[in-house]
Design a protein around this motif. Sequence first.
Motif, short mmCIF file in Angstrom:
data_model
loop_
_atom_site.label_atom_id
_atom_site.label_comp_id
_atom_site.label_asym_id
_atom_site.label_seq_id
_atom_site.Cartn_x
_atom_site.Cartn_y
_atom_site.Cartn_z
N ASP A 67 0.83 -1.20 0.00
CA ASP A 67 0.00 0.00 0.00
C ASP A 67 0.87 1.26 0.00
O ASP A 67 0.50 2.28 0.59
N ALA A 68 2.03 1.17 -0.65
CA ALA A 68 2.92 2.33 -0.72
C ALA A 68 2.22 3.49 -1.43
O ALA A 68 1.27 3.30 -2.18
N HIS A 69 2.72 4.68 -1.20
CA HIS A 69 2.03 5.91 -1.61
C HIS A 69 2.41 6.32 -3.03
O HIS A 69 3.58 6.25 -3.42
N LEU A 70 1.42 6.72 -3.79
CA LEU A 70 1.64 7.38 -5.07
C LEU A 70 1.34 8.87 -4.88
O LEU A 70 0.27 9.23 -4.38
N PHE A 71 2.26 9.70 -5.30
CA PHE A 71 2.14 11.14 -5.05
C PHE A 71 1.41 11.84 -6.20
O PHE A 71 1.37 11.36 -7.33
N ASP A 72 0.86 12.99 -5.87
CA ASP A 72 0.12 13.79 -6.84
C ASP A 72 1.14 14.56 -7.69
O ASP A 72 1.27 15.78 -7.59
N THR A 73 1.85 13.82 -8.52
CA THR A 73 2.85 14.40 -9.41
C THR A 73 2.97 13.50 -10.63
O THR A 73 2.17 12.59 -10.82
N SER A 74 3.96 13.72 -11.46
CA SER A 74 4.08 12.95 -12.69
C SER A 74 4.52 11.51 -12.42
O SER A 74 5.03 11.19 -11.33
N ILE A 75 4.34 10.67 -13.42
CA ILE A 75 4.79 9.28 -13.30
C ILE A 75 6.30 9.25 -13.09
O ILE A 75 6.82 8.48 -12.26
N LEU A 76 7.02 10.09 -13.82
CA LEU A 76 8.47 10.14 -13.70
C LEU A 76 8.90 10.46 -12.27
O LEU A 76 9.77 9.80 -11.70
N GLU A 77 8.29 11.49 -11.68
CA GLU A 77 8.67 11.89 -10.33
C GLU A 77 8.26 10.84 -9.31
O GLU A 77 8.91 10.69 -8.27
N ASN A 78 7.17 10.11 -9.56
CA ASN A 78 6.80 9.03 -8.66
C ASN A 78 7.84 7.92 -8.68
O ASN A 78 8.07 7.27 -7.64
N THR A 110 3.04 12.59 -17.58
CA THR A 110 1.64 12.76 -17.22
C THR A 110 1.48 12.78 -15.71
O THR A 110 2.03 11.93 -15.00
N GLY A 111 0.73 13.77 -15.21
CA GLY A 111 0.53 13.87 -13.78
C GLY A 111 -0.54 12.92 -13.28
O GLY A 111 -1.55 12.69 -13.94
N LEU A 112 -0.31 12.34 -12.12
CA LEU A 112 -1.29 11.48 -11.47
C LEU A 112 -2.08 12.33 -10.49
O LEU A 112 -1.76 12.41 -9.30
N THR A 113 -3.12 12.98 -10.99
CA THR A 113 -3.93 13.85 -10.14
C THR A 113 -4.58 13.02 -9.04
O THR A 113 -5.19 12.00 -9.31
N ALA A 114 -4.41 13.46 -7.79
CA ALA A 114 -4.93 12.76 -6.62
C ALA A 114 -4.17 11.47 -6.34
O ALA A 114 -4.63 10.62 -5.60
N GLY A 115 -2.99 11.31 -6.92
CA GLY A 115 -2.14 10.18 -6.59
C GLY A 115 -2.74 8.86 -7.02
O GLY A 115 -3.05 8.63 -8.19
N ALA A 116 -2.92 7.94 -6.05
CA ALA A 116 -3.40 6.59 -6.35
C ALA A 116 -4.80 6.59 -6.93
O ALA A 116 -5.19 5.66 -7.64
N ALA A 117 -5.59 7.64 -6.65
CA ALA A 117 -6.95 7.71 -7.16
C ALA A 117 -6.99 7.89 -8.68
O ALA A 117 -8.03 7.71 -9.30
N ALA A 118 -5.85 8.25 -9.27
CA ALA A 118 -5.81 8.49 -10.71
C ALA A 118 -5.62 7.21 -11.52
O ALA A 118 -5.72 7.25 -12.75
N VAL A 119 -5.33 6.11 -10.86
CA VAL A 119 -5.07 4.85 -11.57
C VAL A 119 -5.89 3.74 -10.93
O VAL A 119 -6.41 3.87 -9.82
N SER A 120 -5.98 2.63 -11.66
CA SER A 120 -6.68 1.47 -11.12
C SER A 120 -5.78 0.73 -10.15
O SER A 120 -4.59 1.00 -10.04
N GLY A 121 -6.37 -0.26 -9.45
CA GLY A 121 -5.58 -1.02 -8.50
C GLY A 121 -4.43 -1.76 -9.17
O GLY A 121 -3.31 -1.81 -8.65
N GLY A 122 -4.70 -2.35 -10.33
CA GLY A 122 -3.64 -3.05 -11.05
C GLY A 122 -2.55 -2.13 -11.55
O GLY A 122 -1.36 -2.44 -11.48
N GLN A 123 -2.95 -0.96 -12.08
CA GLN A 123 -1.95 0.00 -12.54
C GLN A 123 -1.10 0.50 -11.39
O GLN A 123 0.11 0.71 -11.54
N ARG A 124 -1.73 0.68 -10.25
CA ARG A 124 -0.98 1.14 -9.09
C ARG A 124 0.09 0.11 -8.69
O ARG A 124 1.23 0.46 -8.42
N ARG A 125 -0.29 -1.16 -8.66
CA ARG A 125 0.69 -2.20 -8.32
C ARG A 125 1.83 -2.25 -9.33
O ARG A 125 2.99 -2.44 -8.95
N ARG A 126 1.52 -2.11 -10.59
CA ARG A 126 2.57 -2.14 -11.60
C ARG A 126 3.51 -0.93 -11.47
O ARG A 126 4.73 -1.05 -11.65
N LEU A 127 2.94 0.24 -11.17
CA LEU A 127 3.79 1.42 -10.97
C LEU A 127 4.69 1.25 -9.75
O LEU A 127 5.87 1.64 -9.77
#
Length: 565
Positions: A422-433, A468-485
């Motif tokens: 359940d690590a955190h995805l930040f409200d920033t670009s994919i690169l910066e994450n 591309t920015g992940l607006t709202a962090g993890a809320a911007a992607v699906s559960g599977g996409q989050r795990r892959r990131l």
Amino acid sequence: MWRLLGLSPWRVAVAIAWGVLALGSGLALAALAAWLIARSWQMPPVLHIGVAVTAVRALGISRGVCRYLERLATHDVALRAMTTARTEVYRTFARSDIWWWRERRGTELARTDDTRAAARKLRRGDLLVRVGADIDDLGAVVVRVFVPVAVAVVLSVAAVGLIAVISVPAAVILAVALAVSGILAPWLSAVAARDEERAVRHDRAEFTAEALTVLDHAAELRVAGRLDAALTHADATAGRAVVAEDSAAARSAWAAAATPLSIGVSALGALLVGIVAYGATGGTPGGMSPMALTVLVLVPLSAFEAVGALPAAATTLTTSRAALHRLRALSPTPLGAPAPSPDERTARTTARAALHRLRAPSAGSLGVTEAVTDPMPGRIPMPEGRRVAVVGPSGAGKTTLLMAWAGLFDTPLDGVTFFAEDAHLFDTSILENLRVARGDLTEDEAESAVRAVGLGPWLDTLPDGIHTGLTAGAAAVSGGQRRRLLLARALVSPAGTLLLDEPTEHLAAAEGEQLLRDLLDRDSGLVDPERWVVVVTHQLPEDHRADTVVTVDPNGACHVDRKPS
């Protein structure tokens, strides 16, 4: 604190100088205005007071200008300091090879010191409070502590010296009053702030952590029937914080009353001294002039402007010291310590891996419960093998075992990185994450990692690609996409050993099995063959190529099966 903030003595000195000029202009303005009022009462020729009138205008303008420049200088220093401190905290985490860890309920995250007593409970809400609000509190030290204290000392000495030229008894009274306002009142404020810090900050951090738990896991809590209890606990902690703030505010009120009381005593004392030394029906031999009497009474009122900010400075200093203590307790390595060289990091990683292999047990059982209650270094060594799979039912202790291997119950290990599910995805670009794991990651390396974990088609649909920015962090992607990131973030990290907690959760069955095969296959090309990979999973493909499989049974015992060499 000075070293962590990276303060420039020259910039701080400039800010103090502008502060002294601003309040010094006010003090000189009060003295000159008082003299001008009394001198005008004598109705002298206009030319006799022309210079004084012009000087009053100049001092009035310079006070505002110098105040503006002082604000610019202090905020410039503070913002630079906050940026430096936040960068140093993140850099320290990166050097530790443990960029993210959290504490689950019922366990303690311990950091070893000389007494081995610094055990604390740490959750994501605590981390957000510490690297956010706590560093903001440190930055406030420049604006509200360092500069105001220095300016107050200079102006107090100047005011007492000016009054001493007119009357030594009045100067003594002013000095005592300034000491009460500049020493006693700040001390009372510091005591109130310390009590507030102890009572409020803990409840506020607890409320933040509980609120984040509710926001992130509301569905699971509702299913488990614990949502109402979590909300009640959050409300209770918020209520305790309000009560503690009210109590501390009452004590702060007494500290705030000290300054106006000191002003009144100083003005009254100066007036009485002036009456004794000057009067229509008496006065001391060689008494003062009307202009001197006016200056004697009015200047102390302006002198307290500088010390009036010291109670707030004491409060800020107290909260800042507490914030610094929390940041130091949070850091797995000393803040401000020099980063190890690449050769040192490689040597330590190799030595650590060799130590793991030497300590690795033979095939059999290994008690998890014993290790959690007595987490000594080496008590749970990692098994042999470059590719290790950990399987078992939910709640058996797989994640706890992984955290123990990372050293999170003792001293975090160099070259070993634990990536939580359940690590955190930040409200920033994919690169910066992805750069959270390695700050010097290039765009090409980031894109390759994202495509390697199966997100290539998704990346091609994004308007700005890797930027591309992940607006709202993890809320911007699906559960599977989050795990892959998160898996891509693990792949780009510099650590020699990757401990991955459920990297294929929320993926389709076939895709998850293929990803597990690639992670556990040294020849798949997904992970460098020389790196160690440990994967926690519920479903292990039958045709996997893991070197070792650790099975955790419901009782918490581990059974190690190695592939014949």
